[in-house]
Enzyme design. Sequence first.
Site, short mmCIF file in Angstrom:
data_model
loop_
_atom_site.label_atom_id
_atom_site.label_comp_id
_atom_site.label_asym_id
_atom_site.label_seq_id
_atom_site.Cartn_x
_atom_site.Cartn_y
_atom_site.Cartn_z
N ASN A 1 -30.14 -33.69 -16.80
CA ASN A 1 -28.93 -33.44 -16.01
C ASN A 1 -28.93 -34.16 -14.67
O ASN A 1 -27.87 -34.48 -14.15
CB ASN A 1 -28.75 -31.94 -15.81
CG ASN A 1 -30.00 -31.27 -15.32
OD1 ASN A 1 -31.10 -31.53 -15.81
ND2 ASN A 1 -29.87 -30.39 -14.35
N CYS B 1 -32.40 -28.89 0.64
CA CYS B 1 -31.51 -28.19 1.55
C CYS B 1 -30.19 -27.77 0.91
O CYS B 1 -29.49 -26.92 1.42
CB CYS B 1 -31.24 -29.03 2.78
SG CYS B 1 -32.60 -28.92 3.92
#
Lengths: 398, 277
Positions: free
Chosen positions: A150, A324
């Site tokens: 993916n 993040c």
Amino acid sequence: MSTIYLDNNATTRTAPEVLDAMMPYLTEFYGNPSSMHTFGGQVHKKIEEAREQVAALINAEPEEIVFTSCGTESDNTALMSAVETLPAKKHLITTRVEHPAVLNLCHHLGRKGFRTTYLPVDMLGRLDPAALDKALDDDTAIVSIMFANNETGVIFPVEEIALRLHEQGVLFHTDAVQAAGKIPLDVKKTPLHMLTISGHKLHAPKGIGALFVRKGTRFHPYIIGGHQERSRRAGTENVASIIGLGKAAELARTNLEEEISYLGRLRDRLERGLLNSCPHARVNGDIASRLPNTANISFEYIEGEAILLRLNEFGICASSGSACTSGSLEPSHVLRAMGVPYTAVHGSIRFSLSRYNTDRDIDTVLEVMPGIVNELRELSPFGRSIPEGSGGQTKEYT
Amino acid sequence: MWDYTDKVKEAFLRPKNVGEIENADAVGEVGSIVCGDALKLYLRIDKATEKILDARFQTFGCASAIASSSALTELIRGKTLDEALAVTNQDIADFLGGLPAQKMHCSVMGREALEAAIANYRGAPIRKTDAERVVCKCFDVTEEKIRRVAMDNHLTTVDEVTNFTKAGGGCGECKPEIENILAAIWSAQPPLKPLKPKGMTNLQKIALIQEVIERDIRPLLQADNGDVEIVDIDGNRVVVALRGICSGCSMSEVTLKSIQDKLRELVSDDIVIQESR
Ligand code: FES
């Protein structure tokens, strides 16, 4: 400002044709497909039609398709079925770069006393089938290896693996969530036992998936209850979504070749443009064997979330393997498994395209990206220390 | 997508005080490319008054890291070094209208860069010495840092420590140790903020100050081979002497500030701490 959506490996827009096919079953045809009356019966018929459409996408038989609620459920069902039907076998094999739907279930089973082998990938994200041979033993209950990754789009040699495992009589499941509808899949040619499909990755809505279970494969349901799906998946069917998935599968199948070349062209334009205009950018993943719609590019010495938020200012949606963005503190397990250096791993951006993207979308990204990269590099304390030249597979674009 | 305040977004999209200062009087550098964020802070300082004339930064990191750096420079410009040292990571987060809990480590990075720069100016290296024990190997976080950040921010769970320091956010192997460190801190000092007693007599106030210092402050300093003694208490003014490694430490202002904060929290808002010279 219009949205430029380049995050199609996360989810896709529901195709208007799909929505049209679904609508009557959200409104007037609300019968329960399990009911004895004609009102429910007509719904049942429509589900069987969708089953044929989904089967056709992967060249399966309709009775080999089980509708589920999502890719994760299909993955979990496949692995848990193996565990239930082969109680004496306590070894699972998968890869380090699987989707969490497989990876985290394997971690979970590992804590429950199963032995788990996570096959490595190389720098280009490729799997070595020889490593699989070494890992196999008499205790192996199932091998679960994704069809295409993916994050990088890298396609694994699933056909070759299936043939090897077939000879050895080992159960084989593939998570084809990213591959289905994007590249040809043929379960007649590829002797695997189970294959996972997710609706919202191919322009059906979210909340619908399918699991191919080859005829003759011993099977144990994951969701237990009524007799729906020939007792292989209990629970009243998500009728409209099933019909939507059927329609989406049909669209994907009929337009497959055309889309492959269309998306491949757009993607290559985007990639080439970015590598040429942004210094120290590199492609992650094997460019020789990739999904046509996926480009994973690292912009070294800057951080992915910062890039994404700047792109967001221009209405551009992409995704990042940087820690993040996810709330975790560790960057993408896929890029780490590939050994992508730290200078690059934090600044990786995944652009994933669909049939709804246009050349104009690519133009816009190519217009704004160099500025964003420059500005963030100016901000970065590593900006000055960037060495000459850049790594990665940039050769064929220069 | 993170739920960032408008101030965070603004400070990220249009950060203030970006860049290097040529021949800066002080440079503070924290973080690394491996950890995913790094900040380099440059200061120009007026030698006579110790006023920060200019503060600039370079940051590698996410939106919160960049916004925190920008906020830090805005907060400290024009302050004296001692005043700047009183800026906490919470002040940075507050300046931005708050940060998501998982991003508090960005504000801590700002505070650390400031300490590093001031230590650099004062000639005392603040950077981790070999003597300091690294607890989290994934993110190179020392026990000292975990203690300090936990105490400064009243952190009581491992998850909170991870949000503020990243420690524990990788392989997770260090989590039991973080748990132990937290237990050690808070067994000596209950994290629940007790209500400050109202209408104390002078004698009661002195007794409470002594009690807080004995119970909540000294054990922590002693654990780091430092100590503190009360020299005098005059109304709201508490004169103390730092002992052990605390005395003469470049970070003594920070220690004094944290003692003052604790006394303000547990005794009275108007306490002023002074070091006896
Ligand atoms: S050692 Fe702390 S997270 Fe790995």
